[in-house]
Design a protein around this motif. Structure first.
Motif, short mmCIF file in Angstrom:
data_model
loop_
_atom_site.label_atom_id
_atom_site.label_comp_id
_atom_site.label_asym_id
_atom_site.label_seq_id
_atom_site.Cartn_x
_atom_site.Cartn_y
_atom_site.Cartn_z
N ARG A 295 -61.10 -51.92 57.96
CA ARG A 295 -61.85 -52.33 59.24
C ARG A 295 -60.73 -53.48 60.02
NH1 ARG A 295 -67.51 -55.06 59.34
NH2 ARG A 295 -67.36 -56.57 61.27
N LEU A 296 -60.48 -53.11 61.27
CA LEU A 296 -59.62 -54.06 61.94
C LEU A 296 -60.50 -55.32 62.33
CD1 LEU A 296 -57.03 -55.09 63.59
CD2 LEU A 296 -57.92 -53.33 65.28
N LYS B 35 -53.44 -61.49 80.35
CA LYS B 35 -54.69 -61.74 79.29
C LYS B 35 -54.20 -61.09 77.83
CE LYS B 35 -58.42 -62.94 77.53
NZ LYS B 35 -59.32 -62.12 77.02
N ASP C 274 -69.15 -63.49 62.76
CA ASP C 274 -68.25 -63.22 61.81
C ASP C 274 -69.02 -63.48 60.47
OD1 ASP C 274 -65.95 -62.34 63.04
OD2 ASP C 274 -64.82 -63.97 63.12
N MET D 107 -63.55 -61.78 78.96
CA MET D 107 -63.40 -60.20 78.37
C MET D 107 -62.14 -59.92 77.91
SD MET D 107 -63.69 -58.02 82.13
CE MET D 107 -63.51 -59.09 83.68
N PRO D 108 -61.97 -58.98 76.97
CA PRO D 108 -60.75 -58.52 76.59
C PRO D 108 -59.81 -57.92 77.54
CG PRO D 108 -62.30 -57.65 75.10
CD PRO D 108 -63.03 -58.21 76.36
N TRP E 60 -63.04 -62.94 73.97
CA TRP E 60 -61.68 -63.43 73.42
C TRP E 60 -61.03 -64.35 74.30
CZ3 TRP E 60 -59.47 -57.64 72.38
CH2 TRP E 60 -60.02 -57.39 70.92
N ARG F 78 -66.22 -50.09 63.68
CA ARG F 78 -67.26 -50.59 62.69
C ARG F 78 -67.30 -52.05 62.72
NH1 ARG F 78 -63.03 -48.45 58.05
NH2 ARG F 78 -61.78 -48.87 59.79
N SER F 79 -66.80 -52.73 63.76
CA SER F 79 -67.19 -54.20 63.99
C SER F 79 -68.72 -54.35 64.53
CB SER F 79 -66.35 -54.59 65.36
OG SER F 79 -66.57 -53.83 66.50
N PHE F 80 -68.95 -55.56 64.33
CA PHE F 80 -70.21 -56.03 64.57
C PHE F 80 -70.41 -55.54 66.06
CE2 PHE F 80 -73.63 -58.57 65.88
CZ PHE F 80 -74.23 -59.21 64.89
N PRO G 278 -61.76 -52.63 69.83
CA PRO G 278 -60.85 -51.75 69.26
C PRO G 278 -61.23 -51.06 67.74
CG PRO G 278 -59.91 -53.85 68.84
CD PRO G 278 -61.16 -53.94 69.69
N GLU G 279 -62.22 -51.65 67.12
CA GLU G 279 -62.94 -51.36 65.96
C GLU G 279 -64.39 -50.84 66.00
OE1 GLU G 279 -63.56 -50.04 62.77
OE2 GLU G 279 -61.80 -50.88 62.45
N GLN H 253 -70.08 -71.07 67.42
CA GLN H 253 -71.49 -71.30 67.22
C GLN H 253 -72.00 -71.77 68.74
OE1 GLN H 253 -72.06 -75.11 64.85
NE2 GLN H 253 -70.06 -74.54 63.51
N GLU I 224 -53.63 -62.36 74.23
CA GLU I 224 -54.36 -62.02 72.80
C GLU I 224 -53.41 -61.69 71.92
OE1 GLU I 224 -56.81 -58.69 74.53
OE2 GLU I 224 -58.03 -60.21 75.60
N TYR J 157 -61.18 -48.13 74.14
CA TYR J 157 -60.24 -48.24 73.30
C TYR J 157 -59.93 -46.80 72.68
CZ TYR J 157 -58.51 -52.88 72.53
OH TYR J 157 -57.87 -54.11 72.59
N VAL K 88 -54.43 -55.30 72.63
CA VAL K 88 -54.24 -55.69 71.16
C VAL K 88 -54.93 -54.58 70.27
CG1 VAL K 88 -56.12 -57.23 71.01
CG2 VAL K 88 -54.57 -57.37 69.25
#
Lengths: 261, 261
Positions: A61-62, A110, B198, B105-106, B101, B13-15, B10-11, B156, A114, B40, A48
């Motif tokens: 941002r994705l 997998k 998030d 794992m992805p 995910w 800028r993600s956390f 894939p991002e 959580q 996704e 990625y 994905v």
């Protein structure tokens, strides 16, 4: 019934690929309608990424879940994903044929999860209150449908037993059966697992094929795994922890989320 | 030390991608040598298929493990796979940064395992006798090296606790920690998991970044998970079932494969 079979093996002549053909032929012979997705032969895109969401602003941002929700809501998902979602909605029963690779499903499958299980389609909806925490784990888009894994493993059955070094096969498959299938509402049938497939000759294959056919004759009556519905009163909300006393005696691990029979 | 970090998000800028940068910067600042694989951005090929084994006869039936062994032995694996294997051999410590995910794992990282952990390289060797069942689960090519998962999750923490509806996070990660990493010999450190990413703002990120930096300062002294070595006398051979009495009291599930402290 309407039956959708997903296959994740790169070699049609493999033991696994041959079992897939057994399923297709047997279910058609029983008079069911059958649709299939042979992921390798379809050249299914496993990762994905941004290209799944063509309407995402190019420098945005994705965030995969939210991008998938926006694309799903707008009807802008890619055609390959839409087609899979339609097959899932069409089906009464969904079967997944795959080899156990590194103790779980192959990457290509997998990635199918996704990409196909978009937010808004497979999760991320339903009331949130002090009695309900979203439509999931027993509720959701696939409620009323059944799903089952059909798995081949190279290892011996004992290695996947309660005391086996690999961990119990039901625990290894729990993240799929409970986290991927029960989560969006499927009733999950006990997995059909064939061990040491590398060691089986043609007679061994025929025996396993007959055992699978027998299982497939009872798809509508096999008792699903008795996972506890999230919103049925057995879990605290919003912590989603199992209420005291329900786990039974001496039980730990994933199995606390299955009701004693 | 020599540290190899694999990222599967894939991002940038993600956390998760930002935590990866924290790791890279912190470990370099500590004076370590660092190599990375940002799967990625590398456009890592996620699916294992015939094209991974260019010397396989075109009409030969593809058996992935044996094809990977033959290609590994002949030095004919694809260059991308060879490069990853060299990084693994180079490293003292391997870190895996990924988002959880669908409870694992992805796909892109799963496919990295399927393609890089070739038979003959990561498994499928060692003596088979009445006291030894191959070099695996605590022995193998990565013996003496350490590995650790650094995982971000949307849910959580309570949902992943002992009684949480998702299953305990250590059980969810067991197939990776035990089945993918301990299997070829890594000493596996307890996973570093960040929840509800998030929901975290910049201050929340900074706090988590500092907790990660602190963890990274102790990579060489953190006690590994006390998995039981397969050939250490605790398992029957060849059934590979844990010998009676070793599991402790009231213990079931994956945790029987960890020694009581």
């Amino acid at each position: 019934m309407k039956i959708f079979i997903v296959l994740a093996h790169p070699e049609p002549r493999s033991f696994n690929g041959s079992l897939f053909q057994v399923s297709v032929n047997e279910l058609k012979a029983q008079g069911h309608q059958v649709k299939t997705s042979d992921l390798y032969s379809m050249k299914w895109k496993a990762k994905v990424d941004r290209s799944d969401f063509p309407n995402l602003v190019s420098d945005a941002r994705l965030k995969v879940p939210y991008a998938s929700r926006d694309s799903y809501t707008a009807g802008d998902l890619t055609e390959d994903v839409k087609t899979e979602q339609e097959k899932l909605l069409w089906a009464d029963v969904v079967l997944f044929h795959f080899p156990l690779w590194w103790y779980t499903m192959p990457a290509i499958l997998k990635g199918w999860v996704e990409r196909v299980f978009s937010m808004g389609f497979a999760y991320g909806y339903g009331e949130h209150s002090d009695k309900h925490y979203g439509d999931r784990y027993g509720e959701g888009v696939f409620a009323g449908k059944r799903a089952m894994l059909i798995v081949t493993a190279g290892g011996q059955k004992e290695h996947f037993s309660t005391r086996g070094v690999a961990g119990h096969i039901d625990d290894l498959l729990f993240p799929i059966n409970h986290g991927v299938l029960y989560y969006p509402g499927f009733q999950v049938l006990p997995s059909h697992v064939v061990y040491q497939t590398d060691r089986l000759d043609q007679a061994g294959f025929e025996k396993e094929a007959e055992m699978l056919r027998d299982r497939l004759r009872h798809l509508d009556t096999i008792e699903p795994i008795a996972y506890r519905p999230q919103n049925g009163g057995e879990y605290e909300i919003p912590n989603l922890t199992l209420k005291p006393g329900l786990e039974g005696k001496n039980v730990k691990g994933f199995s606390i989320h299955i009701r004693d029979s």
